[in-house]
Scaffold this motif. Structure first.
Motif, mmCIF file in Angstrom:
data_model
loop_
_atom_site.group_PDB
_atom_site.id
_atom_site.type_symbol
_atom_site.label_atom_id
_atom_site.label_comp_id
_atom_site.label_asym_id
_atom_site.label_seq_id
_atom_site.Cartn_x
_atom_site.Cartn_y
_atom_site.Cartn_z
ATOM 1 N N GLY A 12 9.593 8.986 7.923
ATOM 2 C CA GLY A 12 8.212 8.649 8.257
ATOM 3 C C GLY A 12 7.249 9.298 7.282
ATOM 4 N N PRO A 13 5.948 9.273 7.576
ATOM 5 C CA PRO A 13 5.327 8.847 8.834
ATOM 6 C C PRO A 13 5.397 7.339 9.037
ATOM 7 N N ALA A 14 5.308 6.938 10.310
ATOM 8 C CA ALA A 14 5.378 5.528 10.659
ATOM 9 C C ALA A 14 4.237 5.191 11.619
ATOM 10 N N ASN B 256 1.034 0.327 6.064
ATOM 11 C CA ASN B 256 0.990 -1.032 6.581
ATOM 12 C C ASN B 256 -0.139 -1.857 5.948
ATOM 13 N N PRO B 257 0.168 -2.841 5.083
ATOM 14 C CA PRO B 257 -0.896 -3.645 4.479
ATOM 15 C C PRO B 257 -1.592 -4.557 5.476
ATOM 16 N N VAL C 169 0.860 -1.183 0.000
ATOM 17 C CA VAL C 169 0.000 0.000 0.000
ATOM 18 C C VAL C 169 0.894 1.230 0.000
ATOM 19 N N ARG C 170 0.827 1.998 -1.072
ATOM 20 C CA ARG C 170 1.509 3.285 -1.149
ATOM 21 C C ARG C 170 0.460 4.380 -0.960
ATOM 22 N N ASP C 171 0.806 5.422 -0.231
ATOM 23 C CA ASP C 171 -0.128 6.530 -0.070
ATOM 24 C C ASP C 171 0.544 7.815 -0.516
ATOM 25 N N LEU D 78 1.589 11.702 17.131
ATOM 26 C CA LEU D 78 2.698 10.785 16.859
ATOM 27 C C LEU D 78 3.378 11.143 15.540
ATOM 28 N N GLN D 79 2.590 11.492 14.557
ATOM 29 C CA GLN D 79 3.129 11.866 13.257
ATOM 30 C C GLN D 79 4.024 13.096 13.352
#
Length: 321
Positions: A178-180, A108-109, A71-73, A168-169
């Motif tokens: 990131g972001p993570a 995260n898939p 998954v790419r955003d 968190l971001q």
């Protein structure tokens, strides 16, 4: 055609959605199998399934339409970038680098959730947010594709809510990576996967899909935009993702959050305060994309975990004593 993955009596199946029903595909068939088989074969399989007995959608739990390998955003809406940058970094405007090429991160898939699943607040977050997006699903493997070639590699589209822990971001992106953890707790995908041919009538003269996008919290509309306000069409995003590497059938690419209230952080940045407030347990977020459908998730309390241990200061000794 609309392909869905669903659970009924504990059994996961795939099917074709028609109105208020879903027609099951043969046992063991997944939507990812259909995507990898290619659009013509998938449409044939779907037509055969339509001849079988239907199952009411009200009786099933909708799962993410497919198990995405990656998954790419992207961040393809200029208005969103401007507002969120102000909210997170405290700086107005859009950096010149945004205009030079599409930017994306891998998310995260394993965190994909269904159209009506509950979504937990990430541990330690007090500024939880939604993000209204549309995702394209790649239908054929390819590498270093031109935009024209990339259009032929589109299988279909679905709605994406990229849930975000803004506090968190903000911390992790100050490290310029990131972001993570600000992003990987949940991403809603659904309610189903609409094949590309169904949305072609919405394509405008510039090659963009002019779909109406809306999001509400607890029944109050927060944001509304057109998908055609993207800085690049999906073909350009796929082309860039494949540049010097490859994309594969089943890969999911998000458009990035739309403008005009596509997320709370954009409004916080443009208005200078946290109104509307961050999401809280009990809030219901509903997103509707014209030509695709509606997803609706309730926010629930997250896991209570101990705080993260900070880094231990280290001496700069280069050899053992």
């Amino acid at each position: 055609m609309r392909f869905a993955t669903y659970q009924l009596h504990g059994v996961v199946s795939a099917g074709v959605v028609d109105g208020d029903d879903v027609h099951p595909l043969p046992a063991g068939t997944t939507v990812l199998d259909l995507v990898r088989a290619g659009l013509p074969a998938a449409l044939e399989a779907g037509a055969r399934a339509m001849a079988g007995p239907p199952v009411p959608l009200d009786d099933v739990r909708l799962l993410p339409p497919l198990q995405a390998p990656t998954v790419r955003d992207f961040v393809a809406f200029e208005e969103h970038v401007e507002g969120v940058r102000k909210a997170i970094d405290g700086v107005a405007g859009v950096v010149p680098e945004w205009y030079q090429a599409p930017t994306f991160y891998f998310t995260n898939p394993y965190a994909l959730v269904g159209a009506h699943d509950d979504v937990a607040v990430p541990p330690g977050s007090e500024r939880f947010d939604f993000e209204l997006e549309v995702a394209v699903v790649v239908g054929r493997d390819g590498a270093s594709l031109t935009p024209a070639q990339a259009r032929e590699h589109v299988f279909g589209y679905t709605v994406l809510n990229d849930w975000s822990a803004r506090d968190l971001q903000a911390r992790e992106m100050k490290v310029n990576l990131g972001p993570a953890k600000g992003k990987d707790s949940a991403s809603t995908l659904g309610p189903w996967l609409v094949t590309a041919d169904e949305l072609e009538p919405f394509r405008d003269d510039d090659g963009f899909l002019a779909l109406d996008l809306r999001v509400s919290v607890n029944g109050t509309e927060i944001g509304r935009d057109l998908l055609s306000n993207m800085g690049w069409p999906f073909e350009e995003l796929i082309s860039y993702a494949s540049r010097g590497t490859e994309v594969r059938a089943g890969d999911v690419l998000g458009s990035g959050t739309c403008g005009n209230g596509g997320c709370l952080a954009e409004l916080w940045g443009t208005r200078g305060d946290t109104a509307p407030p961050p999401l809280q347990p009990g809030d219901v977020v509903e997103m509707t994309v014209e030509g695709i459908g509606t997803i609706r998730n309730r926010v629930v309390a997250g896991v209570d975990l101990p705080p993260v241990v900070p880094a231990r200061p280290r001496p700069r000794t280069r050899a053992r004593s």
